[in-house]
Write an enzyme that holds these catalytic residues in place. Structure first.
Site, PDB file in Angstrom:
ATOM      1  N   TRP A  15       0.815  -1.215   0.000  1.00  0.00           N
ATOM      2  CA  TRP A  15       0.000   0.000   0.000  1.00  0.00           C
ATOM      3  C   TRP A  15       0.850   1.268   0.000  1.00  0.00           C
ATOM      4  O   TRP A  15       0.524   2.254  -0.659  1.00  0.00           O
ATOM      5  CB  TRP A  15      -1.015  -0.021   1.148  1.00  0.00           C
ATOM      6  CG  TRP A  15      -1.976   1.135   1.190  1.00  0.00           C
ATOM      7  CD1 TRP A  15      -2.446   1.727   2.322  1.00  0.00           C
ATOM      8  CD2 TRP A  15      -2.600   1.836   0.092  1.00  0.00           C
ATOM      9  NE1 TRP A  15      -3.310   2.751   1.999  1.00  0.00           N
ATOM     10  CE2 TRP A  15      -3.424   2.844   0.635  1.00  0.00           C
ATOM     11  CE3 TRP A  15      -2.532   1.708  -1.302  1.00  0.00           C
ATOM     12  CZ2 TRP A  15      -4.179   3.721  -0.146  1.00  0.00           C
ATOM     13  CZ3 TRP A  15      -3.280   2.579  -2.100  1.00  0.00           C
ATOM     14  CH2 TRP A  15      -4.086   3.571  -1.518  1.00  0.00           C
ATOM     15  N   PHE A  87       4.345  -2.220  14.274  1.00  0.00           N
ATOM     16  CA  PHE A  87       5.754  -1.792  14.335  1.00  0.00           C
ATOM     17  C   PHE A  87       5.910  -0.279  14.176  1.00  0.00           C
ATOM     18  O   PHE A  87       7.015   0.242  14.210  1.00  0.00           O
ATOM     19  CB  PHE A  87       6.572  -2.486  13.232  1.00  0.00           C
ATOM     20  CG  PHE A  87       6.517  -3.987  13.317  1.00  0.00           C
ATOM     21  CD1 PHE A  87       7.174  -4.666  14.340  1.00  0.00           C
ATOM     22  CD2 PHE A  87       5.775  -4.719  12.406  1.00  0.00           C
ATOM     23  CE1 PHE A  87       7.105  -6.049  14.438  1.00  0.00           C
ATOM     24  CE2 PHE A  87       5.704  -6.101  12.492  1.00  0.00           C
ATOM     25  CZ  PHE A  87       6.371  -6.764  13.515  1.00  0.00           C
ATOM     26  N   LYS A 195     -13.196  -2.459  10.683  1.00  0.00           N
ATOM     27  CA  LYS A 195     -13.784  -3.264   9.601  1.00  0.00           C
ATOM     28  C   LYS A 195     -13.014  -4.568   9.387  1.00  0.00           C
ATOM     29  O   LYS A 195     -13.557  -5.521   8.836  1.00  0.00           O
ATOM     30  CB  LYS A 195     -13.898  -2.465   8.295  1.00  0.00           C
ATOM     31  CG  LYS A 195     -12.561  -1.929   7.773  1.00  0.00           C
ATOM     32  CD  LYS A 195     -11.973  -2.732   6.675  1.00  0.00           C
ATOM     33  CE  LYS A 195     -10.471  -2.757   6.821  1.00  0.00           C
ATOM     34  NZ  LYS A 195      -9.696  -2.317   5.746  1.00  0.00           N
TER      35      LYS A 195
END
Length: 333
Positions: A15, A87, A195
């Site tokens: 992403w 992280f 979600k």
């Protein structure tokens, strides 16, 4: 800001790379920072990220990479954080003293920090000692591979500071990526992480051999729960009906590209948590999120039957049948 902006993306996963390419397509100079030297070299020399986002093919010429933290952020006007949620805090502490004083920091991360139960906006701001006026969250139905293929989508760009939200929206607007702005940071953050619990449940349903009827019931209940919890936490109900809520929920719950869906699917097929973890090379974000959601719901006095039922799956080994029965029986209470 107008015109070209210097944008740095911290983390060259799927992403991070996908969003970086959107920003480069929008005409900005993009620097990717990655801890993995092979990914840095792949982006710099081959103009591709064959490790994490091969679907993007050739990356634009105005996109480069570095493994050097100081070099990565030194001229950045917008800094995008795309590090794995669990992280993020540790990774960001290394950048705290390097970030320009006026840079806007954008989070692409969807999740809740395991040991603290904190949202990513809280984690980023604490780790970088950042005022709310310089923080922006981006969320929506944004499966990396589909963005990499330039399939049309939208996203919500949220900040308490309208100017910061607008600057980031301008930097990522293309003919396939359509941002809208919001000031509901808490709602966008909550929708994006919560979600994942619903996606686990829908994946599990499909893995157990059920079709769209069952998925429709679970998604409806998941969205209701999200909205109730969000409102109790001070978010706006309409955020959950929008791109960052409903839109992202539908995308994540419908796609084998989603790690949460796939993890749930494997559980539904009868795999143990350990087997599903091994199969998806790591735990899906929704697993950490489920416990955090229940803890928050308990503090706010909100009933969350789906999260509770999924917690039974993760902690007590409930089958899909048992999970669904628990969920539906809670409806009548």
């Amino acid at each position: 800001m107008g015109g070209m902006t210097n944008v740095t993306v911290l983390g060259a996963g799927a992403w991070g790379t996908g969003f970086g390419r959107v920003v480069a397509d929008a005409g900005n100079d993009v620097t990717m920072w990655a801890i993995e030297p092979e990914i840095v070299a792949d982006i710099r020399e081959n103009h591709q990220n064959s490790y994490r986002l091969p679907a993007a093919g050739t990356l634009p010429a105005n996109m480069t990479a570095t493994g050097d933290r100081a070099e990565a952020v030194k001229n950045a006007e917008i800094i995008v954080v795309a590090i794995a949620a669990q992280f993020a805090r540790v990774a960001l502490q290394e950048f705290k003293d390097l970030i320009p004083a006026s840079a806007i920091v954008v989070s692409l991360m969807k999740g809740v920090e395991k040991n603290t139960g904190k949202r990513m906006d809280e984690v980023v701001r604490e780790a970088l000692d950042l005022p709310a006026s310089r923080f922006v969250a981006v969320s929506g139905p944004n499966l990396s591979k589909q963005v990499a293929l330039r399939q049309p989508t939208g996203a919500v760009v949220a900040s308490e500071n309208d100017d910061a939200a607008q600057a980031v929206a301008d930097a990522c607007r293309t003919d396939y990526f359509y941002p809208v702005t919001s000031n509901d940071v808490v709602g966008v953050e909550m929708a994006g992480s919560l979600k994942n619990v619903t996606a686990l449940a829908v994946g599990m349903s499909h893995g157990a051999g059920n079709g769209e009827n069952t998925a429709g019931v679970i998604m409806m209940m998941g969205l209701n729960e999200l909205t109730r919890l969000g409102e109790a936490a001070g978010a706006q109900a309409e955020t959950f009906q929008g791109l960052a809520g409903f839109g992202d929920l539908v995308a994540t719950c419908s796609s084998p590209l989603s790690r949460n869906y796939t993890f749930g699917f494997n559980l539904g097929k009868g795999m143990s948590i350990e087997e599903a973890t091994a199969a998806s090379d790591g735990v899906a974000e929704g697993v950490a999120t489920t416990a955090a959601v229940l803890e928050l719901a308990g503090r706010l006095g909100v009933s969350m039957p789906l999260a509770e039922a999924m917690n039974h799956v993760l902690k007590d080994g409930y089958s899909f049948q048992q999970m669904f029965a628990a969920l539906m029986n809670a409806q009548g209470e």
